[in-house]
Scaffold this active site. Structure first.
Site, short mmCIF file in Angstrom:
data_model
loop_
_atom_site.label_atom_id
_atom_site.label_comp_id
_atom_site.label_asym_id
_atom_site.label_seq_id
_atom_site.Cartn_x
_atom_site.Cartn_y
_atom_site.Cartn_z
NE ARG A 151 -3.66 2.38 2.41
CZ ARG A 151 -4.54 2.85 1.53
NH1 ARG A 151 -4.80 2.17 0.43
NH2 ARG A 151 -5.17 3.99 1.75
CB ILE A 152 3.59 2.52 2.21
CG1 ILE A 152 2.74 2.59 3.48
CG2 ILE A 152 4.58 3.68 2.17
CD1 ILE A 152 3.53 2.44 4.76
CG ASP A 171 6.48 -6.92 -3.44
OD1 ASP A 171 6.46 -8.07 -2.97
OD2 ASP A 171 5.84 -5.97 -2.95
CG ASP A 258 11.37 8.97 8.93
OD1 ASP A 258 11.66 9.99 9.59
OD2 ASP A 258 10.32 8.33 9.10
CD GLU A 263 13.88 4.11 14.65
OE1 GLU A 263 12.83 4.26 15.33
OE2 GLU A 263 13.88 4.02 13.42
CG HIS A 281 10.43 6.04 13.09
ND1 HIS A 281 10.77 4.80 13.56
CD2 HIS A 281 9.34 5.83 12.29
CE1 HIS A 281 9.93 3.89 13.08
NE2 HIS A 281 9.06 4.49 12.31
CB ILE A 282 8.95 12.47 11.47
CG1 ILE A 282 9.76 12.75 10.19
CG2 ILE A 282 9.74 12.86 12.71
CD1 ILE A 282 10.03 14.23 9.93
CB ALA A 284 3.42 7.40 10.90
#
Length: 316
Positions: A151-152, A171, A258, A263, A281-282, A284
């Protein structure tokens, strides 16, 4: 002990409503204290987490009353979903709630890399006006390779096509006649061929045992020396030492990350590279995406606690 335990910073209107309706303990930093977390979870019926809380067998065993684990996000690599399923615990997540925001950030990072926006800004702030130094590259006509066309990946490719880019995909779950390939007029390639042919490579792969450190130095050295790499999926799919080495040897032109292997990350040579964009990690973290994520997990917790079936259930 509380019926609902929230171990990370998950806020919003729906969370406020859940707090009014149920006995909720909210501690944005509880994930950092495993021993305290094990104590507080003993009589908890619902656990709400993001990606920092490691919901492993040991933690699940410490929560005999647990009915639902609600992950505010799409990835479930921090949750032992199989063991939870064995224990009869419902695992919920938000697979689509933040997809658009991740896709948009990916496009933003691509533009920033190819037009050298961060470097140009920093130079201008220090008094420079070096227009020729920051000559960039157009997206139009370039080949955009996506590792993962879920989806992304598909949302990102759709937006890249609006810039006139050619879409390539690698994929293992897709066949050559897959509908999304036809819709995007995309070419399905092996990973090696995609790396060799793309002007920009963007990773949208989930973290699994098969994808952990999937991209190594040997992969990055196959890229064009003027190509860029972007990762907004999971940091652990990339061998950061290998990527760093490839960048230092000019095997690729730059990267935008990201997400990181650890982390928050430790100090790294990546921090000193002008051709590397690092964000915390922004992907979302937009107002709209977070509203959707919090609405989703709170509704599923509410349903399970009232004896009803959750909506966004993960089936291992």
């Amino acid at each position: 002990m509380s019926d609902v335990l929230v171990t990370e910073n998950i806020q919003g209107v729906s969370m406020n409503r859940l707090i009014q309706e149920h006995d909720v303990e909210f501690d944005a930093y509880l994930w950092q204290n495993i021993d305290l977390l094990k104590q507080k979870i003993q009589n908890t019926k619902a656990l709400i987490v993001r990606n920092q809380t490691k919901v492993d067998r040991e933690l699940i065993d410490a929560a005999p009353e647990l009915k639902i684990i609600a992950r505010a996000g799409a990835g479930l690599d921090n949750v032992d979903t199989e063991y939870a399923h064995e224990k009869g615990i419902v695992v919920c997540f938000t697979p689509d709630a933040n997809s658009l925001s991740v896709a948009e950030l990916t496009i933003g990072l691509m533009l920033a890399l190819m037009r050298k926006i961060p470097e140009a800004r920093q130079d201008t702030l220090t008094g420079g006006w070096n227009r020729l130094k920051f000559t960039g590259t157009e997206l139009y006509g370039k080949s955009f390779g996506l590792i993962g066309l879920g989806r992304i990946g598909s949302l990102t490719a759709t937006r890249a096509k609006a810039f006139g880019m050619n879409i390539l995909a690698a994929d293992p779950f897709l066949k050559a006649d897959a509908p999304q390939l036809k819709k995007l007029n995309a070419t399905l390639l092996s990973l090696d061929d995609l790396l060799a042919e793309s002007d920009v490579v963007s990773c949208h792969s989930p973290l699994t045992p098969d994808t952990r450190k999937m991209l190594t130095y040997q992969h990055f050295r196959k890229m064009k020396p003027d190509a860029f790499f972007i990762n907004t999926s999971r940091g652990e799919v990339v061998d950061e030492r290998g990527l760093t080495q490839a960048l230092l040897e000019h095997k690729l032109a730059g990267a935008a990350l990201d997400v990181r292997e650890t982390e928050p990350p430790k100090q790294s040579p990546l921090n000193q590279m002008e051709n590397v964009i690092l964000t915390p990690h922004i992907a979302a973290f937009t107002v709209e995406a977070q509203d959707r994520v919090v609405d989703s997990v709170c509704e599923d917790v509410r349903l399970v606690l009232s004896g009803k079936k959750a909506i966004n259930v993960f089936e291992p």
